[in-house]
Design an enzyme around this catalytic site. Structure first.
Site, PDB file in Angstrom:
ATOM      1  N   GLN A   1       5.064   9.517   6.919  1.00 41.48           N
ATOM      2  CA  GLN A   1       4.111  10.350   6.184  1.00 41.48           C
ATOM      3  C   GLN A   1       4.530  11.814   6.225  1.00 41.48           C
ATOM      4  O   GLN A   1       4.485  12.510   5.211  1.00 41.48           O
ATOM      5  CB  GLN A   1       2.710  10.192   6.775  1.00 41.48           C
ATOM      6  CG  GLN A   1       2.118   8.815   6.512  1.00 41.48           C
ATOM      7  CD  GLN A   1       0.727   8.661   7.077  1.00 41.48           C
ATOM      8  OE1 GLN A   1       0.240   9.530   7.789  1.00 41.48           O
ATOM      9  NE2 GLN A   1       0.089   7.551   6.776  1.00 41.48           N
TER      10      GLN A   1
ATOM     11  N   ARG B   1      -6.039   2.461  18.248  1.00 41.20           N
ATOM     12  CA  ARG B   1      -5.784   1.006  18.210  1.00 41.20           C
ATOM     13  C   ARG B   1      -5.507   0.420  19.592  1.00 41.20           C
ATOM     14  O   ARG B   1      -5.832  -0.747  19.831  1.00 41.20           O
ATOM     15  CB  ARG B   1      -4.628   0.696  17.251  1.00 41.20           C
ATOM     16  CG  ARG B   1      -5.059   0.862  15.812  1.00 41.20           C
ATOM     17  CD  ARG B   1      -4.053   0.381  14.796  1.00 41.20           C
ATOM     18  NE  ARG B   1      -4.681   0.478  13.486  1.00 41.20           N
ATOM     19  CZ  ARG B   1      -4.040   0.604  12.334  1.00 41.20           C
ATOM     20  NH1 ARG B   1      -2.715   0.632  12.310  1.00 41.20           N
ATOM     21  NH2 ARG B   1      -4.703   0.684  11.198  1.00 41.20           N
TER      22      ARG B   1
ATOM     23  N   SER C   1       7.757   9.753  11.722  1.00 44.89           N
ATOM     24  CA  SER C   1       6.624   9.557  10.811  1.00 44.89           C
ATOM     25  C   SER C   1       7.074   9.648   9.363  1.00 44.89           C
ATOM     26  O   SER C   1       7.512  10.701   8.889  1.00 44.89           O
ATOM     27  CB  SER C   1       5.546  10.615  11.064  1.00 44.89           C
ATOM     28  OG  SER C   1       4.618  10.610   9.998  1.00 44.89           O
TER      29      SER C   1
ATOM     30  N   ARG D   1       2.969   5.968  -3.244  1.00 40.93           N
ATOM     31  CA  ARG D   1       4.108   6.785  -3.696  1.00 40.93           C
ATOM     32  C   ARG D   1       4.286   6.712  -5.201  1.00 40.93           C
ATOM     33  O   ARG D   1       4.612   7.712  -5.852  1.00 40.93           O
ATOM     34  CB  ARG D   1       5.370   6.336  -2.953  1.00 40.93           C
ATOM     35  CG  ARG D   1       5.363   6.817  -1.488  1.00 40.93           C
ATOM     36  CD  ARG D   1       6.271   5.963  -0.625  1.00 40.93           C
ATOM     37  NE  ARG D   1       6.418   6.522   0.726  1.00 40.93           N
ATOM     38  CZ  ARG D   1       5.521   6.370   1.707  1.00 40.93           C
ATOM     39  NH1 ARG D   1       4.394   5.705   1.490  1.00 40.93           N
ATOM     40  NH2 ARG D   1       5.746   6.888   2.900  1.00 40.93           N
TER      41      ARG D   1
ATOM     42  N   LYS E   1       0.839  -1.214   0.000  1.00 40.83           N
ATOM     43  CA  LYS E   1       0.000   0.000   0.000  1.00 40.83           C
ATOM     44  C   LYS E   1       0.867   1.254   0.000  1.00 40.83           C
ATOM     45  O   LYS E   1       0.635   2.187  -0.777  1.00 40.83           O
ATOM     46  CB  LYS E   1      -0.921  -0.049   1.229  1.00 40.83           C
ATOM     47  CG  LYS E   1      -1.933   1.071   1.322  1.00 40.83           C
ATOM     48  CD  LYS E   1      -3.097   0.645   2.195  1.00 40.83           C
ATOM     49  CE  LYS E   1      -2.860   0.823   3.679  1.00 40.83           C
ATOM     50  NZ  LYS E   1      -2.901   2.225   4.127  1.00 40.83           N
ATOM     51  N   SER E   2       1.870   1.300   0.859  1.00 38.59           N
ATOM     52  CA  SER E   2       2.708   2.506   0.944  1.00 38.59           C
ATOM     53  C   SER E   2       3.426   2.770  -0.374  1.00 38.59           C
ATOM     54  O   SER E   2       3.539   3.922  -0.819  1.00 38.59           O
ATOM     55  CB  SER E   2       3.751   2.341   2.054  1.00 38.59           C
ATOM     56  OG  SER E   2       3.142   2.373   3.312  1.00 38.59           O
TER      57      SER E   2
ATOM     58  N   LYS F   1      -4.210   6.331  14.707  1.00 36.26           N
ATOM     59  CA  LYS F   1      -4.298   5.609  13.429  1.00 36.26           C
ATOM     60  C   LYS F   1      -5.769   5.567  12.995  1.00 36.26           C
ATOM     61  O   LYS F   1      -6.566   6.381  13.434  1.00 36.26           O
ATOM     62  CB  LYS F   1      -3.671   4.221  13.578  1.00 36.26           C
ATOM     63  CG  LYS F   1      -2.158   4.262  13.866  1.00 36.26           C
ATOM     64  CD  LYS F   1      -1.385   4.840  12.706  1.00 36.26           C
ATOM     65  CE  LYS F   1       0.113   4.837  12.962  1.00 36.26           C
ATOM     66  NZ  LYS F   1       0.840   5.596  11.921  1.00 36.26           N
TER      67      LYS F   1
ATOM     68  N   ARG G   1      -8.010  12.442  12.537  1.00 41.27           N
ATOM     69  CA  ARG G   1      -6.555  12.195  12.598  1.00 41.27           C
ATOM     70  C   ARG G   1      -5.769  13.496  12.434  1.00 41.27           C
ATOM     71  O   ARG G   1      -6.133  14.360  11.644  1.00 41.27           O
ATOM     72  CB  ARG G   1      -6.167  11.154  11.531  1.00 41.27           C
ATOM     73  CG  ARG G   1      -6.873   9.831  11.816  1.00 41.27           C
ATOM     74  CD  ARG G   1      -6.508   8.764  10.845  1.00 41.27           C
ATOM     75  NE  ARG G   1      -5.093   8.419  10.931  1.00 41.27           N
ATOM     76  CZ  ARG G   1      -4.499   7.586  10.085  1.00 41.27           C
ATOM     77  NH1 ARG G   1      -5.192   7.033   9.103  1.00 41.27           N
ATOM     78  NH2 ARG G   1      -3.226   7.318  10.220  1.00 41.27           N
TER      79      ARG G   1
ATOM     80  N   ASP H   1       2.560  -0.617  12.010  1.00 37.96           N
ATOM     81  CA  ASP H   1       1.283  -1.126  11.505  1.00 37.96           C
ATOM     82  C   ASP H   1       1.050  -2.585  11.885  1.00 37.96           C
ATOM     83  O   ASP H   1      -0.015  -3.137  11.588  1.00 37.96           O
ATOM     84  CB  ASP H   1       1.223  -0.981   9.979  1.00 37.96           C
ATOM     85  CG  ASP H   1       1.077   0.478   9.563  1.00 37.96           C
ATOM     86  OD1 ASP H   1       0.729   1.325  10.411  1.00 37.96           O
ATOM     87  OD2 ASP H   1       1.326   0.781   8.380  1.00 37.96           O
TER      88      ASP H   1
HETATM   89  C1  S3P Z   1       2.756   5.158   6.225  1.00 39.94           C
HETATM   90  C2  S3P Z   1       3.392   5.556   7.354  1.00 39.94           C
HETATM   91  C3  S3P Z   1       2.947   5.175   8.714  1.00 39.94           C
HETATM   92  C4  S3P Z   1       1.977   4.016   8.685  1.00 39.94           C
HETATM   93  C5  S3P Z   1       0.927   4.197   7.643  1.00 39.94           C
HETATM   94  C6  S3P Z   1       1.563   4.292   6.261  1.00 39.94           C
HETATM   95  C7  S3P Z   1       3.297   5.576   4.918  1.00 39.94           C
HETATM   96  O1  S3P Z   1       2.322   6.298   9.327  1.00 39.94           O
HETATM   97  O2  S3P Z   1       1.391   3.832   9.950  1.00 39.94           O
HETATM   98  O3  S3P Z   1       0.037   3.104   7.650  1.00 39.94           O
HETATM   99  O4  S3P Z   1       2.937   4.979   3.876  1.00 39.94           O
HETATM  100  O5  S3P Z   1       4.100   6.521   4.901  1.00 39.94           O
HETATM  101  P1  S3P Z   1       3.195   7.424  10.102  1.00 39.94           P
HETATM  102  O6  S3P Z   1       4.131   8.002   9.128  1.00 39.94           O
HETATM  103  O7  S3P Z   1       2.194   8.426  10.580  1.00 39.94           O
HETATM  104  O8  S3P Z   1       3.865   6.690  11.222  1.00 39.94           O
END
Ligand code: S3P
Length: 451
Positions: free
Chosen positions: A173, A359, A171, A32, A27-28, A355, A126, A328
C-alpha cells in the site's frame, strides 16, 4: 456498516467441504484498476470486479474526484480525468478500506486543492504516518489525527518532487501510494521494498502505458525489489480483466487442508507468487496442492488450485521473511494450524496488529474461546492442533477473521456462532453462499451478508 442484527453467522459441523467454486474478483487488483481508470485518458473497462464494499468505496471516490463511472453488466466503465482530478465537494469516505485511503492519498498529494479522507471506526485506528511522511517529502501538505498518526487525513496537494524511498515495512500500500504520486512528479521516483509484498501496481502500470523499471532489493530478506517510474506519466485507458481473489479462496483451501478427505478447487484465481505463500505452507504441512490451467491474463498468473486434505496434517512454523506473501492469509492458515498434530508458530507478523482488527489478539481470543490451545506472542501466535469446541466467537467486524472462524466451525464439536460477521461484505459478499454450496451447514442472518 456492519450492524449487530445482520452480523451473526451460525455454522453447524458437517461433512468435509467438497467441490469447486470461483472466488470474487481480486480486491487489490480491482482497487488499482479503478484508480488507474480514474487517472487515465479515455474509457477503461474493468471486468470481473470485486463486488465488496471496499472496492465500491474506491469507485465512489473516483467518481467524486472527476471520473465518470457506469456499472454495466459487462463491467465497470470509467472515463478518466486525464491526470486532472477534480477537488471533491465532500469528505471521501473510505469505509473499512485501508487500500482505498492509502492508495488514493498518492494522486491526491498532487491535486491542487484539499482532500479529506476518513473511514469507519476500524479504519480510523489504522496508521497513516507511513504515507504522510513520504508524501510530505514529495512536497504535499498533510495533517492527520493524533499527531499525524491516524485518519481522518487531510491533504493539500502541491507540485510534487520525485522521491527515492527505502521502506522498512514491506507494504504494497505504501509503495503503491508513492508510485502513484510519482506519476505526477517530474523525474524518477523509486521505492525499495524489503520483502515480497504484492506487486499488482507494477504489473498494471504498463497496461495503462506507464513503464516501470524493476531492480534488485537494497537489503532485507529475499523477495525484496526496487521499483521506479518516470514522471510526469500519462496513463491511457485500457481493458482490465480481474482474476479471482486468492485471499478470498484461501479460507476454503485451508479448510480442505484441515479436513482429511476434503477436496476443494478454486477456479480462475490469481496465482501471483507475491500472494500465494499460503500454498507453500499448506504443502509443507502435508496437504496436496495442485495448480492446473495456469496461464497469464492481464500481466497476472491465473489458474485453478485444488487442495486435498491429508490424513495427518503436520505443524509448520512461519518466519518473518515469509509473512508478506501471506499477510492476508494468516487467519486462513490458523484454520490449518488447529488441525495439525503439534505446535505451529508464526513470528514476525506484528503488521497484523494494524489490519482491519488487531488480528493476533482477535484470533487468539477466538481460538481460546473455542478450546484451542493458543499463545499470543508480540509478533505472532503459537497454535497447537487438537479439537475445536462449539460456542460463540467474536470476529470484531473483521472480514477475514469472520471467514476464518466460519470455515473452522465446520470441524468443531458443536455449532459455532460468529458475531461481527457483517464485515464479510467488504470483500466477499457471496461467502456464505459459497460455503453452503461446498457443503457447509450455514444458518442465520449471515447467509444474507451482502452489499
Ligand atoms: C494490500 C496490501 C496489504 C494487504 C491489504 C491489501 C494492497 O497491506 O494486507 O489487504 O492491496 O496493496 P500492506 O501493504 O499494508 O501490507
Amino acid at each position: 456498516m456492519p450492524s449487530a442484527g445482520g452480523s451473526l453467522l451460525t455454522i453447524r459441523p458437517g461433512r468435509p467441504l467438497a467441490g469447486s467454486f470461483t472466488p470474487p474478483g481480486d480486491k487489490s487488483i480491482t482497487h488499482r484498476a479503478y484508480l488507474m481508470g480514474w487517472l487515465a485518458r479515455g474509457e477503461t473497462v474493468v471486468e470481473g470486479v470485486n463486488p465488496g464494499a471496499d472496492c465500491r468505496a474506491t469507485l465512489a471516490a473516483a467518481a467524486a474526484l472527476g471520473a465518470q463511472v457506469a456499472v454495466a453488466p459487462g463491467g465497470v466503465r470509467i472515463v478518466g480525468c486525464e491526470g486532472h482530478p477534480r477537488e471533491a465537494e465532500g469528505v471521501l469516505d473510505c469505509g473499512n478500506s485501508g487500500t482505498t485511503l492509502r492508495l488514493l492519498a498518492g494522486p491526491l498529494a498532487a491535486l491542487a486543492g484539499v482532500s479529506v479522507l476518513t473511514g469507519d471506526a476500524s479504519l480510523r485506528r489504522r496508521p497513516v504516518a507511513r504515507i504522510v511522511e513520504p508524501l510530505r517529502r514529495m512536497g504535499a501538505q498533510l495533517w492527520a489525527r493524533d499527531g499525524d498518526r491516524l485518519p481522518p487525513l487531510v491533504i493539500r496537494g502541491a507540485a510534487l518532487s520525485p522521491l527515492d524511498l527505502t521502506l522498512t515495512v514491506a507494504s504494497a500500500q505504501v509503495a503503491s501510494c508513492v508510485l502513484l504520486a510519482g506519476m505526477f512528479a517530474t523525474g524518477v521516483t523509486t521505492v525499495a521494498l524489503p520483502g515480497p509484498a504484492r506487486d499488482h501496481t507494477e504489473r498494471m502500470l504498463p497496461a495503462f502505458g506507464v513503464p516501470v523499471r524493476l531492480g534488485p532489493a537494497r537489503a532485507g530478506p529475499p523477495g525484496g525489489r526496487t521499483v521506479s517510474l518516470t514522471g510526469p506519466a500519462h496513463p491511457v485507458a485500457t481493458r482490465v480483466r480481474v482474476p479471482g481473489d486468492f485471499s478470498a479462496a484461501a479460507f476454503f483451501l485451508a479448510a480442505a487442508a484441515a479436513t482429511p478427505g476434503s477436496v476443494v478447487t478454486a477456479r480462475d484465481v490469481d496465482l501471483n507468487p507475491t500472494r500465494t505463500g499460503l500454498l507453500g505452507v499448506l504443502e509443507r504441512m502435508g496437504a496436496q496442492v495442485e495448480r492446473t490451467h495456469v496461464r497469464e491474463e492481464g500481466g497476472e498468473p491465473v489458474g485453478d488450485v485444488t487442495v486435498t486434505g491429508p490424513d495427518r496434517l503436520k505443524p509448520c512454523d512461519i518466519e518473518a521473511a515469509q509473512v508478506p506473501a501471506l499477510v492476508d492469509e494468516v487467519p486462513a492458515w490458523v484454520v490449518a494450524a488447529t488441525a495439525a498434530r503439534g505446535r505451529s508458530r508464526l513470528c514476525g507478523a506484528q503488521e497484523l496488529r494494524v489490519k482491519e482488527s488487531d488480528r493476533l489478539a482477535v484470533l487468539a481470543a477466538g481460538l481460546a474461546g473455542l478450546g484451542v490451545a493458543v499463545e499470543e506472542l508480540p509478533d505472532g501466535l503459537v497454535v497447537t492442533g487438537g479439537r475445536v469446541g462449539g460456542g460463540r466467537v467474536a470476529a470484531a467486524d473483521d472480514h477475514r477473521i469472520a471467514m476464518a472462524f466460519a470455515v473452522l466451525a465446520g470441524r468443531a464439536d458443536g455449532p459455532v456462532t460468529v458475531s461481527g460477521a457483517a464485515g464479510i461484505r467488504t470483500s466477499y459478499p457471496g461467502f456464505a453462499a459459497t460455503l453452503a454450496a461446498l457443503g457447509g451447514e450455514v444458518e442465520g442472518a449471515g447467509v444474507e451478508v451482502g452489499p
